[in-house]
Design a protein around this motif. Structure first.
Motif, PDB file in Angstrom:
ATOM      1  N   CYS A   1      32.450  41.306  36.684  1.00 19.82           N
ATOM      2  CA  CYS A   1      32.341  39.859  36.451  1.00 19.82           C
ATOM      3  C   CYS A   1      30.928  39.502  36.012  1.00 19.82           C
ATOM      4  CB  CYS A   1      32.692  39.095  37.723  1.00 19.82           C
ATOM      5  SG  CYS A   1      34.255  39.587  38.438  1.00 19.82           S
TER       6      CYS A   1
ATOM      7  N   ARG B   1      40.073  44.489  42.510  1.00 20.24           N
ATOM      8  CA  ARG B   1      41.310  43.802  42.159  1.00 20.24           C
ATOM      9  C   ARG B   1      42.427  44.400  43.004  1.00 20.24           C
ATOM     10  NH1 ARG B   1      45.538  42.617  39.388  1.00 20.24           N
ATOM     11  NH2 ARG B   1      46.548  44.494  38.679  1.00 20.24           N
TER      12      ARG B   1
ATOM     13  N   GLN C   1      35.288  38.117  32.644  1.00 15.90           N
ATOM     14  CA  GLN C   1      35.590  39.315  33.425  1.00 15.90           C
ATOM     15  C   GLN C   1      36.113  40.380  32.482  1.00 15.90           C
ATOM     16  OE1 GLN C   1      38.115  36.473  35.124  1.00 15.90           O
ATOM     17  NE2 GLN C   1      38.028  37.499  37.097  1.00 15.90           N
TER      18      GLN C   1
ATOM     19  N   ALA D   1      36.980  34.222  44.281  1.00 14.24           N
ATOM     20  CA  ALA D   1      37.917  35.123  43.600  1.00 14.24           C
ATOM     21  C   ALA D   1      38.848  35.788  44.617  1.00 14.24           C
ATOM     22  CB  ALA D   1      37.143  36.175  42.814  1.00 14.24           C
TER      23      ALA D   1
ATOM     24  N   GLU E   1      38.186  44.340  32.775  1.00 10.02           N
ATOM     25  CA  GLU E   1      38.811  45.288  33.692  1.00 10.02           C
ATOM     26  C   GLU E   1      37.983  46.572  33.771  1.00 10.02           C
ATOM     27  OE1 GLU E   1      42.940  45.089  32.594  1.00 10.02           O
ATOM     28  OE2 GLU E   1      43.486  46.110  34.443  1.00 10.02           O
TER      29      GLU E   1
ATOM     30  N   HIS F   1      37.397  44.665  38.694  1.00 12.01           N
ATOM     31  CA  HIS F   1      36.956  43.803  37.598  1.00 12.01           C
ATOM     32  C   HIS F   1      35.435  43.749  37.619  1.00 12.01           C
ATOM     33  CE1 HIS F   1      40.858  41.337  37.010  1.00 12.01           C
ATOM     34  NE2 HIS F   1      40.656  42.108  35.972  1.00 12.01           N
TER      35      HIS F   1
ATOM     36  N   GLN G   1      45.445  37.123  36.793  1.00 11.60           N
ATOM     37  CA  GLN G   1      44.399  37.073  37.813  1.00 11.60           C
ATOM     38  C   GLN G   1      43.080  36.600  37.215  1.00 11.60           C
ATOM     39  OE1 GLN G   1      43.658  40.740  39.908  1.00 11.60           O
ATOM     40  NE2 GLN G   1      42.633  39.646  41.547  1.00 11.60           N
ATOM     41  N   ARG G   2      42.740  37.119  36.035  1.00 11.65           N
ATOM     42  CA  ARG G   2      41.474  36.714  35.411  1.00 11.65           C
ATOM     43  C   ARG G   2      41.487  35.223  35.102  1.00 11.65           C
ATOM     44  NH1 ARG G   2      41.777  41.815  32.986  1.00 11.65           N
ATOM     45  NH2 ARG G   2      42.803  41.042  31.116  1.00 11.65           N
ATOM     46  N   ARG G   3      42.638  34.737  34.618  1.00 15.35           N
ATOM     47  CA  ARG G   3      42.712  33.313  34.268  1.00 15.35           C
ATOM     48  C   ARG G   3      42.551  32.439  35.510  1.00 15.35           C
ATOM     49  NH1 ARG G   3      47.617  33.157  32.454  1.00 15.35           N
ATOM     50  NH2 ARG G   3      47.236  33.463  30.242  1.00 15.35           N
TER      51      ARG G   3
ATOM     52  N   TRP H   1      31.933  44.015  27.273  1.00 17.07           N
ATOM     53  CA  TRP H   1      31.939  42.544  27.356  1.00 17.07           C
ATOM     54  C   TRP H   1      30.657  41.973  26.769  1.00 17.07           C
ATOM     55  CZ3 TRP H   1      29.300  38.375  29.245  1.00 17.07           C
ATOM     56  CH2 TRP H   1      30.011  37.166  29.317  1.00 17.07           C
TER      57      TRP H   1
ATOM     58  N   ARG I   1      38.970  32.700  36.929  1.00 14.26           N
ATOM     59  CA  ARG I   1      37.944  32.010  36.115  1.00 14.26           C
ATOM     60  C   ARG I   1      38.081  30.502  36.246  1.00 14.26           C
ATOM     61  NH1 ARG I   1      36.550  32.799  30.248  1.00 14.26           N
ATOM     62  NH2 ARG I   1      34.907  31.343  30.842  1.00 14.26           N
TER      63      ARG I   1
END
Ligand SMILES: [Zn+2]
Length: 490
Positions: free
Chosen positions: A222, A198, A235, A439, A237, A220, A455-457, A247, A460
């Protein structure tokens, strides 16, 4: 007059409007109320266009009044007020018409609620497209959100295009994206886990020692759907075993039980997380990374040998340097002339022999990996794969004076079960790698992200765009088959 026009048009052979008017007359007779054409074309439900004018600068000025009786119902008590309090002019920003801006002037009423028990004194009319105190139409927000989610442009660009601010475009995108992303993923048979950097690492020079000191290196982890079409599942962090396990532990037990194979790079931290949280899943390593290690080993040996032979790094004119690009290629892709060039350069002296041993080691490892069904066209046998790996180990043992080759053999033996499983199942992490490219592209488009959640949003949404597009195509095909002409069984 209208009839004359119709007749003229028909006589000139332009349009035959006869059936159209017959249908309209029939519908009017049945009591169907039609909106005026301008309001239908403008397309904001609840507003009736009273006037429209194209200004010299291209702006389309649209005047409208409220046509929906439900717009004048008290939002608190639900009664229809009898007294009008005021008339106000609202100017919500709307979508462009064919690239030209639209200036909407909505003449609406403020009503007085006379219901004794109701606390609300007055209220203005409201329609679903323009809620109270809203300065944008809902369709303008939806358009900005859809452009970010569907076309992959940045919120900043969507905001510029729609003539709104970045926070508004971003908020519209988040409101559209979050419900989609919050849906629990469907069961996945083959799961891919990969890491994604990231931003770039930050360094600082230590004033006392003069050494570089790592300030921040953000990652990240993933999770990808390798067998289905779901793309990036989620994802988290960080890139420790605990991060990955966190996760995985958040998924339902049924979802975890459905995972049969997990593909990873040769990374012990993810392996330990998978063994801890998904004990029933088979681990496979991505074979690209195994070959990559072998190719790197060949290069390392060549560089070390060149330095020992010449006392400097290799350069143009050295026989070993001239074949460096041929050494990294697959053996089967070398032409006879190229193969002769490699063998000619390597058999001249002991230094060349050492490079040749490393090169042969790489090819022996590839020989085992090449048993996968995608290359041979038939299901591989585990015994065969292990036999060929044994031949590779044997070669490494015969050349134990090459430390890089020994180190590779140790790494491969440590991951042997996962490598054999990868050859037998043919499962790779290629989906993860291709989505990682997307990404990275998102991060570049955004000129980097400050906010990890943003960033994740964005990532994704970018990595699930294909899935949404395919599901839309399926829906369109289904609706076509339903509404299309019925097949005549006779
Ligand atoms: Zn009321």
């Amino acid at each position: 007059m209208a009839a004359a026009c119709r007749r003229d048009a028909g006589a000139r052979g332009f349009y035959d409007l006869g059936p159209y008017h017959r249908i309209r007359d029939h519908q009017k007779a049945a009591g169907i109320v039609f909106q005026d054409t301008a309001s239908v074309l403008f397309g904001v439900a609840g507003l009736q266009v009273t006037d429209a004018q194209a200004l010299p600068d291209g702006t389309l000025e649209v005047w409208a009044v409220t046509s929906d009786p439900a717009a004048a119902v008290c939002p608190d008590c639900g009664t229809v007020p009898a007294r009008r309090h005021d008339t106000v002019l609202a100017r919500p920003r709307d979508v462009c018409r064919g690239g030209d801006p639209v200036a909407l002037w909505w003449v609406k009423h403020r009503w007085k609620c006379d219901e004794p028990g109701c606390d609300r004194k007055t209220f203005t009319e409201r329609v679903p497209q323009v809620p109270p105190r809203c300065r944008l139409t809902a369709r303008l927000r939806e358009q900005a959100a859809a452009e970010v989610a569907g076309r992959g442009i940045t919120p900043a660009e969507a905001a510029r295009h729609a003539g709104i601010s970045w926070p508004v475009a971003h908020e519209a995108f988040a409101a559209a994206a979050d419900p989609v992303l919050d849906q629990a993923p469907a069961p996945v048979a083959h799961l891919g886990i990969d890491e994604h950097r990231r931003g770039r690492p930050r360094w600082r020079i230590d004033a006392d020692t003069g050494e570089y000191e790592l300030l921040a290196d953000r990652w990240h982890t993933c999770f990808f759907d390798l067998s289905g079409q779901q793309g990036l599942l989620g994802q988290v962090e960080g890139r420790t075993a605990d991060d990955a396990a966190y996760w995985l532990a958040g998924a339902t037990p049924a979802w975890r039980d459905a995972v049969r194979v997990v593909a990873i790079d040769m990374c012990t931290i993810y392996a330990s997380a998978v063994r801890r949280v998904l004990p029933g899943a088979q681990l496979v390593v991505d074979l690209f990374h195994v070959v990559h290690l072998a190719v790197k080993m060949t290069g390392d040996v060549r560089r070390r040998v060149a330095r020992g032979k010449y006392g400097r790094r290799g350069r143009s004119g050295d026989p070993e340097y001239g074949i460096k690009n041929l050494l990294v290629r697959n053996l089967e892709h070398l032409s006879p002339a190229q193969f002769a060039k490699v063998t000619g350069a390597l058999q001249a002296d002991p230094a060349g022999q050492e490079i040749a041993a490393a090169w042969i080691g790489k090819e022996k490892l590839r020989h085992a990996l090449n048993l996968r069904a995608r290359i041979t066209g038939s299901v591989p046998c585990e015994r065969n794969v292990r036999d060929r790996l044994f031949a590779f180990y044997d070669w490494c043992a015969q050349n134990e004076d090459i430390p890089e080759l020994l180190s590779l053999a140790k790494t491969v033996s440590r991951w042997e079960d996962e490598i054999v499983a990868a050859v037998l199942t043919g499962i790779t992490n290629s989906v993860s790698e291709s989505l990682n490219r997307l990404a990275k592209l998102e991060a570049r488009l955004a000129y980097g992200f400050r906010n990890p959640a943003n960033q994740r949003r964005r990532v994704r949404i970018a990595c699930t765009r294909g899935k949404r597009r395919r599901s839309r195509q399926v829906t369109t095909q289904m609706s076509r088959s339903v509404t299309g002409r019925r097949h005549d069984p006779g």
